[in-house]
Scaffold this motif. Sequence first.
Motif, short mmCIF file in Angstrom:
data_model
loop_
_atom_site.label_atom_id
_atom_site.label_comp_id
_atom_site.label_asym_id
_atom_site.label_seq_id
_atom_site.Cartn_x
_atom_site.Cartn_y
_atom_site.Cartn_z
N GLU A 118 -7.60 0.48 4.29
CA GLU A 118 -8.15 1.38 3.27
C GLU A 118 -9.21 2.30 3.87
N ASN A 119 -10.01 1.78 4.80
CA ASN A 119 -11.01 2.62 5.45
C ASN A 119 -10.33 3.72 6.27
N GLN B 220 -0.08 5.30 -0.58
CA GLN B 220 -0.88 5.49 0.63
C GLN B 220 0.04 5.57 1.85
N LEU C 50 0.83 -1.20 0.00
CA LEU C 50 0.00 0.00 0.00
C LEU C 50 0.87 1.26 0.00
N ASN D 17 -9.05 -4.07 4.07
CA ASN D 17 -10.25 -3.23 4.11
C ASN D 17 -10.20 -2.25 5.28
N ARG E 267 -8.89 6.30 3.86
CA ARG E 267 -9.94 7.06 3.18
C ARG E 267 -10.47 8.17 4.08
#
Length: 439
Positions: free
Chosen positions: A344-345, A316, A311, A341, A348
């Motif tokens: 990424e949450n 990121q 990532l 997940n 975000r």
Amino acid sequence: MNSHLDRLNPSILTRIVALVAATLLLALGAMMLVAFRGPPPHARPMFLPEAAQLLRGEAAPTAAAWSIARYHSDRAPLPDVGQEVDGHASTQIAGMLGVPTRDVRLLRERPPASMRDTPLPPQSDSARSALFRAFVVAQRTGDGWTVVQAWQGANLRWYGITLSLMAGIFILLLLPAYWVARRITQPIRRLAEGAATERPERAEPLPLTGPPEVRAVGAAYNHMRARIADYLSERTAMLVAIAHDLRTPMTRLSFRLEQLPDGPRAKAQADVEEMRAMVTTLLDFMREGADTAARVRIDLSAMVETLADDLSDMGQEVAVIRSDRAVVLGDVVALRRCIGNLVENAVRYGGAARIAIAVDGRQASVSVEDDGPGVPDTTIERLCEPFYRGEASRNRETGGVGLGLAIARNIADSHGGRLAFANRTEGGLRASVTLPMAR
């Protein structure tokens, strides 16, 4: 067959009644044993010849169980309340000492009122010569009276034996009672543990053992579990079929959109791509619930570090701040997606993600923290609900379709773990996945 089982396996009511009856019988037997086989609660009485020995200054055989006080008085002792002068016994003691009757006086406890007017039978001379509880005997000497006061103390040996027997009987009764009660409640406890499972459709059927009432409840529970599993299977099959069938019209719609002008076509294509992503995510969500992949031993710390590096290479801001070595049993692809997940949450909504892997006993935990706005406490429990999003808008730029955390929870549950969320005191959200360590 069932009637035979009922005879061999009585009901809870029958077991409790039998336990109470057995306990009462044993208690009655114990009381009879103590009453008829134990020593008397008091030491044996003292007789008139022994009282004469006390006046001579000699030791009486039973004096050890009595308290004796010897003193000199200028005058003869007088009876107190509850005492009386026993002239017959005084005459007997005087004869034993070889002195006149007027020189001896015996004070003994007065008998109860109900027995005072009852004549004693001739054969009760031995009873007349027995001295119980307390008495005073005195003999006139040259310059006054020699007085001996005696009173009977408690038989400590009797109390010690009685209390020891009661304690032993209590322990002997308690152990089988505990064993029987445990046998009675074990099927109920097993039923409660099975009913407390978060995913009952994945639990093993309960064994139908124990009393008839427990077997009936266990059969009803197994039937309910099977119905829930069938319902979820039917729901999964229906949703997968709908999501799969939607792909074909969306593909045709994409070809037809090519005929539109550039401006409307771009917006329409974006909507179609969003629908396709939603369908793909829904299919993935339903597949994760199936849990059909083989389980292998996984170095969790190595997997998380590799995920963070991948990532980071994609631009990121992801960092591993703690990495205890932990080995778990599971599906590599599914666990990578579960933690991915969460990361990424965090990226975000918080802009960056910090990952920590910690080991506590036989469990490993992966925590993902961010510096975002957090989630209201009233809605934090809903984060894993399918299609629920903490961000109010449905814009694809600010969030997904609301299945990422639901997928992560399904994966954690299927691995025997747990997914939890908590707001950090310094701001942001902490998502934690707890997994059992591989043995």
